[in-house]
Design an enzyme around this catalytic site. Structure first.
Site, PDB file in Angstrom:
ATOM      1  N   PRO A  16       0.788  -1.134  -0.178  1.00  0.00           N
ATOM      2  CG  PRO A  16       0.048  -0.906   2.225  1.00  0.00           C
ATOM      3  CD  PRO A  16       0.921  -1.853   1.337  1.00  0.00           C
ATOM      4  CB  SER A 261       7.791   3.094   9.596  1.00  0.00           C
ATOM      5  OG  SER A 261       7.151   2.298  10.640  1.00  0.00           O
ATOM      6  CE  LYS A 262       4.420   1.299   2.821  1.00  0.00           C
ATOM      7  NZ  LYS A 262       4.389   0.114   1.460  1.00  0.00           N
ATOM      8  NE  ARG A 263       7.879  -1.906  11.464  1.00  0.00           N
ATOM      9  CZ  ARG A 263       8.833  -1.591  10.313  1.00  0.00           C
ATOM     10  NH1 ARG A 263       8.454  -2.297   9.163  1.00  0.00           N
ATOM     11  NH2 ARG A 263       9.803  -0.706  10.394  1.00  0.00           N
ATOM     12  CG  ASP A 264       5.756   4.317  13.061  1.00  0.00           C
ATOM     13  OD1 ASP A 264       6.120   3.649  13.697  1.00  0.00           O
ATOM     14  OD2 ASP A 264       6.491   5.309  12.368  1.00  0.00           O
TER      15      ASP A 264
END
Ligand code: GLU
Length: 504
Positions: A16, A261-264
């Site tokens: 994404p 980041s995408k994980r945040d």
């Protein structure tokens, strides 16, 4: 500007799009619109190992949702296609051959073990570069004839850039100014992989050249790659056609340390993707769209993450952004992602939406809860909550309490604010309210204020309690309007239910 303005947004469909990708697309878009240029979408999908099905569609749907519609791109037309790099393989090999013929690139046959051995020498830091290429297995050391023979025999090979010795590579970045690299720090990058596919560097430079890209606006993480790109432009003899480079500052975590980041998203509890992304195992990350953001509000918020027009102005329509945008006003330092600020933008944008449109949304959202609202009710909910909502779905979240049973009362209020000696006052209120004939907020207000004057209970104790009785929570809009909207009969019932609860 002498060259026609043509900018590309060039995401790789490896998952994404991160919200930073939307900001990059936005800055590209604003710049092209300001200079009557073309905004191009190029899908950089040459890394087949990292290709994620559905990601290209996701990128396009995200751009459509925020309204950044490419002038050229896959599915959008244009004369410089194909715009998907996987469909341009033949073009890249042709140009790679040219470089080899010019002596600017070479074939390399080193096996994975040989490459590992090279890397592991010198404490694990060894690069394939002008110091080491002479010890490796390539057309520089073997000679072209042997190399061709090996290729004819089907030996796997890659094509590498022959980085020149001891040169300074200078990038005049529009945002960062002069950035210089030395070729002693640059490795002989692979340009064509053994599967015949180009690497990012190769495809990116060739396409920017062939698509006549005038300006490259992209994230800071690509700045160091630009050194190789400049070398490639020189190697091809395209130096005069090199685009201007503008590397955007990073978007930082809310804490300010490190890149968002995408994980945040999961860690901080906010979306980091524009629209929802379904992970293959059935897990779904919801996006800004699902969170309830208006696309224009999101764009305004993102525009200011790293750019401002030098004034205190924060709210810009898209046309104002286009008029005001300039690369020179982009900041160099990272921009902290402040989700609360994003919510503020959304709230401001909701105020701009006409009541008629909002009423339609309110009716639709209630309909999804199987509650069919009358026009007047929709308008009343709009009136009651317009100063409190952050997202348009909040109208329904706040307003549904008038139509559903109350199952919880604010614990803190009941424990800290409620005193048994208030009970008689609550009972009197029920009677007063039952007796009102002219059912209107103003009349309710007059009667209740008269009652408060008797000293039976303080206004600061009564009014929050009435809100709790009606909605479960002590905060909310004008209490007299709330009572009016609740309706006489329901209000009396809710007071009764609340009193029973307090007496339990
Ligand atoms: N494909 C690269 C990316 O995924 C593009 C970088 C660039 O704009 O050159 O971001």
């Amino acid at each position: 500007m002498d060259k026609p303005v043509r900018l590309r947004f060039a995401p790789s469909p490896t998952g994404p799009l991160h919200i930073g990708g939307i900001r990059t697309a936005l800055y590209n878009y604003l710049f092209t619109r300001k200079h009557q240029g073309q905004f191009i979408l190029r899908v950089e999908d040459t890394d087949q190992g990292r290709y994620v099905p559905g990601a290209e569609e996701y990128i396009i749907n995200s751009l459509k949702w925020v309204g950044l519609i490419p002038d050229e791109g896959p599915g959008f037309g244009g004369e410089f296609g194909p715009y998907r790099q996987s469909e341009r393989k033949a073009i890249y090999s042709k140009y790679a051959q040219q470089l080899v013929e010019k002596g600017e690139a070479y074939y390399a046959f080193d096996s994975a073990e040989e490459l590992n051995a090279l890397r592991d020498s010198n404490g694990g830091n060894q690069k394939y570069d002008y110091n080491t290429r002479h010890q490796m297995k390539n057309s520089v050391t073997l000679g072209m004839e042997v190399a061709k023979k090996k290729m004819d025999e089907g030996d796997p090979y890659v094509i590498r850039l022959k980085v020149p010795e001891a040169q300074e590579v200078v990038i005049e970045d529009v945002i960062r100014g002069r950035v210089s690299f030395h070729t002693s720090d640059l490795d002989d990058k692979v340009l064509i992989k053994s599967d015949g596919m180009p690497t990012y560097h190769m495809a990116n430079v060739i396409d920017d050249y062939l698509m006549k890209i005038s300006h490259v606006i992209r994230g800071e993480e690509w700045l160091s790659s630009t050194a190789h790109h400049v070398l490639l432009y020189k190697a091809f003899g395209w130096k005069n056609d090199m685009p201007a480079f503008a590397h955007l500052p990073l978007i930082l975590k809310p804490t300010g340390n490190g890149k968002l980041s995408k994980r945040d998203g999961a860690q901080f509890g906010f979306p980091v993707f524009p629209i929802s992304w379904i992970v293959s195992d059935g897990v779904e990350f919801s996006g800004f769209r699902e969170y309830g953001f208006e696309p224009d509000a999101l764009l305004n918020f993102l525009a200011l993450l790293g750019w401002n027009n030098g004034t205190e102005q924060e709210l810009f329509t898209i046309d104002e952004l286009i008029q005001n945008f300039s690369l020179e006003k982009i900041v160099k330092s990272g921009a902290r992602f402040d989700f609360e600020k994003g919510k503020w933008f959304n709230q401001q944008y909701l105020h701009k939406i006409p009541e008629t449109e909002m009423v339609l949304r309110i009716r639709r959202d209630f309909h999804e809860l199987n509650i069919d609202l009358k026009d007047d009710d929709c308008h009343m909910i709009y009136e009651l909550y317009k100063d409190r909502v952050v997202f348009s779905k909040d109208y329904c979240d706040f307003g549904k309490v008038y139509f559903e049973e109350i199952t919880h009362y604010d614990k803190e209020f009941v424990e800290k604010k409620w005193k048994p000696e208030h009970l008689p006052a609550y009972q009197s209120i029920q009677e007063i309210i039952s007796g009102i004939q002219d059912w209107h907020a103003a009349e309710i207000e007059t009667r209740l204020k008269e009652f408060v004057k008797t000293g039976a209970i303080k206004p600061g104790e009564l009014f929050p309690a009435l809100r709790v009785a009606m909605s479960g929570i002590p905060t909310g809009p004008d209490v007299f309007k709330m009572i009016q909207f609740t309706g006489k009969e329901k209000f009396v019932k809710r007071m009764e239910q609340f009193i029973q609860y307090l007496k339990r």
